[in-house]
Write an enzyme that holds these catalytic residues in place. Structure first.
Site, PDB file in Angstrom:
ATOM      1  N   ASP A 159      46.756  80.471  82.488  1.00 17.63           N
ATOM      2  CA  ASP A 159      46.144  79.818  81.332  1.00 17.63           C
ATOM      3  C   ASP A 159      44.908  80.631  80.919  1.00 17.63           C
ATOM      4  O   ASP A 159      44.476  81.542  81.628  1.00 17.63           O
ATOM      5  CB  ASP A 159      45.747  78.392  81.719  1.00 17.63           C
ATOM      6  CG  ASP A 159      45.483  77.498  80.525  1.00 17.63           C
ATOM      7  OD1 ASP A 159      45.732  77.933  79.377  1.00 17.63           O
ATOM      8  OD2 ASP A 159      45.038  76.352  80.732  1.00 17.63           O
TER       9      ASP A 159
ATOM     10  N   GLU B  32      44.102  84.551  76.703  1.00 24.45           N
ATOM     11  CA  GLU B  32      44.163  85.219  75.392  1.00 24.45           C
ATOM     12  C   GLU B  32      43.352  86.526  75.319  1.00 24.45           C
ATOM     13  O   GLU B  32      43.775  87.409  74.553  1.00 24.45           O
ATOM     14  CB  GLU B  32      43.694  84.260  74.283  1.00 24.45           C
ATOM     15  CG  GLU B  32      44.662  83.146  73.980  1.00 24.45           C
ATOM     16  CD  GLU B  32      44.755  82.123  75.107  1.00 24.45           C
ATOM     17  OE1 GLU B  32      45.848  81.562  75.308  1.00 24.45           O
ATOM     18  OE2 GLU B  32      43.755  81.900  75.804  1.00 24.45           O
TER      19      GLU B  32
ATOM     20  N   ASP C  55      47.814  73.760  73.740  1.00 26.26           N
ATOM     21  CA  ASP C  55      47.113  72.471  73.782  1.00 26.26           C
ATOM     22  C   ASP C  55      47.411  71.651  72.532  1.00 26.26           C
ATOM     23  O   ASP C  55      46.624  71.609  71.576  1.00 26.26           O
ATOM     24  CB  ASP C  55      45.610  72.697  73.929  1.00 26.26           C
ATOM     25  CG  ASP C  55      45.256  73.313  75.270  1.00 26.26           C
ATOM     26  OD1 ASP C  55      46.066  73.201  76.202  1.00 26.26           O
ATOM     27  OD2 ASP C  55      44.178  73.917  75.377  1.00 26.26           O
TER      28      ASP C  55
END
Length: 794
Positions: free
Chosen positions: A402, A405, A479
């Site tokens: 997670d 990015e 999300d």
């Protein structure tokens, strides 16, 4: 086109070809300063590389597409006046001598793509180098698809997008950019399909007739104009070719296709054990439980919070005995702590990213102030892979990446001046940003596999990605929010990911943010069971989101829905095998099932799962059914065997007990009995559901041990079933390839929709008994040995 802030559009173009040469399957065209390299990768795949200064950069990409070599059956070049024509077995590539404009035609002379301005560029005033641009004409009636996880309509015509991975908490419809960076799209016009991979990792933009209705364009703030044209003409063929170019996944463990339960966060271990016990008490199937960041010691990766989890090995052992696999989260941020062993190692080995002038890149995420490994450095990836030894030895069976990015609190992501190794080609974060998360996922995958193989297969999921991520990881859509709009988005986004080469995808069922109603949760679950990755996940801030959290009525509905997932596991596993073997997408939008029917071009609720199922989720509240469009062919409604002809709209009854599912006539659908987890029961028989059709049809069933790598040594079976029917006969013929020995010896064959009243059943010429399951609908059941060759009902 709007190129960004502080940019003055001084566009430059190639002038006129001064010379050219051929080197095998590659052609070079040199203008006064610029140059074009055209590589014929196959009869249907053509690569174009442009250089403003006739100097081509190192030929390397994390997508892996640069290594693709297909079959070239025929290749020739003709020089005629003001143009060159490169001819393959399927295409003619016309290149003008002035401006290097490209037109690609099929062998019937139909234009597939046609340059408008073609290649052009301008200097990037802020960072140097060039902004490289390409514009092409939108053909009459052209439609566009792809680009990964964009939360918008399936058809991209008239829209504009950016690829720059971003942590977009609570994103809404049309939010852009998002988590993933997949520079691949498909075009369709005049029933001809093609694809384009713009293999450039810089910040990239796409415009599909947004700024100028008759032009589509793509450009990047650095790097090369380097794109691959992929000819179909079938859209499905384009996706298969693209997936083969960028890498097919290996088969996942079968348990990973089961149901997964997750929350931010399950802790301490008593909570995890209680959740596990409740699933088994209620007989709701589940294979995997997740631990979010709270399992760690102060959010330090590769550690355990001993107050919450004093005996991790004991926990995984106990869960394993009850059929559960444990998946844990790992983020890229490494806490700055001189007493933390991971931090110490990275500092000693100089593995953290640095700013331009030398300081380490520092940013705040969950542990507080962190440094970040440079996953574009192969030495760092090797080190990172080794860190998983402890987790795997503890009994962890999967990892969840997670925040990669990469996300950084307050400043969103890394500054542009952060430096990266980029596998030996040092660069700034401008070039590495879009591949950072993918390279973290690769390192994670390699680590899991290193310590699990050969007995077990790795399982990994990631939030951020670049083209080729499917080789290393599954993904989820990020999300999301507990809303009906997000339920609709989950459907479209997963279809888009699948046709972008990423079939192992799913959404946070029920929504991560806020809490769904019981009805919404069930409808979302009815969609999620048809995604390859099937996981309920929530933030927990607004209430629990386990299947029993909404009351007993909804718990029973959730149980029934998840049981359907487990009954369909052999079909879903077969579909995944097709993906891993051929690159065939797991989910298939309606247009991809029948691109000759223009009615499908703007349909986006309906989707195929594998070869023979069509699913249409209900995405509105208080609905007891819905209208839908059936593609060509004959279809059975799964719930009552009502038969429909395709190329038309139909109404499907679908109260909260069911999701509209249709089965293609002629197909053979394998099913398991209901189980609580993969491997719980030893199969005594495989259930086959065969659907009568007057024409011939072929179905396949793939099977192996469900884990480990025996299938690579031939320990698998591909069972091919050919069906055909007439007014008084239905025939199923079987052939088998492979050496896997299953535990079962019998098929329970359920035959649906016979067009005649059955009188006799023969298996390989010998008459056998059958039972009538439904007299009114001529449905029968017959027990057949698995080695049968021919079954005849007459």
């Amino acid at each position: 086109m709007n190129l960004g802030q502080n940019q003055i559009s001084v566009q430059q173009f190639p002038d006129t070809v001064q010379s050219w040469k051929r080197d095998g399957y590659t052609f070079y065209f040199y203008c006064t300063e610029s140059a074009l390299e055209v590589s014929v990768k196959s009869d249907k795949v053509i690569r174009f590389r442009y250089s403003p200064e006739s100097i081509f950069q190192r030929d390397f990409s994390y997508s892996g597409a640069h290594n693709y070599e297909g079959k070239v059956k025929a290749l020739d070049i003709k020089e005629d006046g003001e143009k060159f024509t490169i001819c393959t077995a399927f295409l003619d590539i016309v290149i003008t001598k002035h401006r290097l404009l490209v037109t690609i035609l099929d062998k019937e002379g139909k234009v597939v793509i046609d340059d408008e301005k073609g290649f052009h560029w301008e200097e990037h005033k802020d960072y140097g180098g060039e902004i490289v641009m390409m514009s092409k004409k939108v053909q009459s009636g052209e439609h566009f698809f792809g680009l990964g996880d964009k939360p918008t309509d399936l058809n991209l015509r008239g829209k504009r997008f950016e690829l720059w991975g971003k942590d977009t908490y609570g994103f809404m419809k049309n939010a852009d950019p998002l988590y993933k960076n997949i520079p691949f799209f498909l075009g369709l016009h005049h029933k001809i399909g093609y694809g384009v991979l713009f293999d450039n990792s810089f910040r990239t933009f796409y415009d599909f007739g947004f700024e100028r209705k008759n032009v589509y364009s793509y450009w990047a703030h650095g790097g090369e104009m380097n794109y691959y044209f992929i000819y179909g003409p079938e859209l499905m063929d384009v996706v298969e070719t693209y997936t083969n170019m960028t890498g097919k996944p290996e088969l996942p463990p079968l348990w990973s296709l089961g149901y997964h339960q997750c929350k931010w966060s399950y802790y301490p271990e008593k909570v995890v054990k209680n959740i596990a016990a409740e699933f088994r008490k209620r007989s709701i199937p589940c294979d995997a439980l997740y631990l979010d960041i709270d399992y760690m010691d102060g959010f330090r990766c590769f550690t355990w919070n001993k107050d919450y989890f004093p005996d991790p090995k004991g926990l995984t052992t106990e869960l394993s005995k009850d059929g559960y696999k444990l998946v844990v989260i790992i983020d890229p941020g490494i806490k700055i702590d001189k007493n933390y062993w991971v931090y110490q190692e990275a500092i000693e080995k100089d593995y953290f990213c640095k700013r331009q002038d030398g300081p380490l890149m520092r940013g705040s995420v969950w542990p507080g102030k962190c440094n970040f490994p440079d996953f574009t450095n192969p030495e760092v990836r090797e080190w990172w892979s080794g860190l998983f030894k402890g987790l795997i030895e503890t009994g962890v069976r999967g990892v969840w990446n997670d925040m990669n990015e990469p996300a950084v609190f307050e400043i969103e992501t890394f500054p542009n001046d952060v430096r990266h190794n980029y596998d030996g080609d040092p660069c700034s974060h401008r070039k590495a940003h879009n591949v950072y998360g993918m390279q973290m996922a690769k390192a994670t995958y390699d680590g899991i596999k290193r310590f699990l193989a050969p007995n077990y297969r790795p399982f990994n999921i990631t939030r951020s990605a670049y083209s080729g991520i499917q080789k290393y990881s599954s993904v989820w859509t990020g999300d999301n929010v507990a809303s009906w709009e997000h339920l609709w988005l989950a459907n479209v986004m997963c279809q888009r990911l699948a046709i972008s080469g990423i079939s192992f995808c799913g959404s946070d069922i029920g929504g991560f943010i806020e809490t769904p109603s019981g009805e919404m949760y069930i409808r979302w679950l009815q969609l999620g069971i048809f995604h390859a990755f099937c996981r309920t996940h929530s933030s927990g801030d607004h209430g629990d989101q386990e299947p029993w959290s909404f009351g007993e009525e909804y718990a029973e509905l959730a149980k029934k829905t998840i049981e359907l997932r487990y009954r369909l596991l052999p079909y879903l596993y077969t579909t995944f095998w097709q993906y891993s073997k051929f690159g065939t997408p797991f989910l298939r939008p309606l247009t991809f099932l029948d691109q000759n029917d223009t009615e499908t071009y703007f349909r986006q609720d309906e989707f195929g799962v594998g070869d023979n199922l069509l699913v249409i989720p209900v995405t509105q509240a208080e609905a007891d059914g819905r209208w839908l469009y059936l593609p060509s062919g004959v279809w059975y409604y799964f719930w009552d065997d009502e038969r429909f002809h395709g190329n038309m709209e139909v109404w499907a009854e679908a109260d909260l007990n069911r999701v509209p599912i249709f089965v293609r006539a002629g197909s053979v659908i394998p099913m398991y009995p209901v189980m609580q987890y993969v491997g719980e029961i030893e199969l005594k028989e495989l259930i086959l559901h065969a659907y009568f059709y007057i024409k011939s049809h072929t179905s396949v069933v793939y099977e192996d041990a469900g884990d480990g790598y025996g299938y690579e040594q031939g320990h698998y079976n591909v069972r091919t079933f050919n069906t055909s029917g007439s007014d008084n006969q239905f025939v199923i013929e079987q052939s088998v390839k492979g050496e896997f020995i299953p535990t079962y010896h019998t098929y329970a064959v359920n035959i649906h929709g016979l067009a005649f009243e059955p009188r006799k059943c023969e298996v390989d010429g010998q008459e056998v008994a059958f039972t009538m399951e439904n007299q009114e609908k001529n449905e029968i059941k017959v027990m057949v040995p698995i080695h049968f060759g021919k079954l005849v009902i007459s």
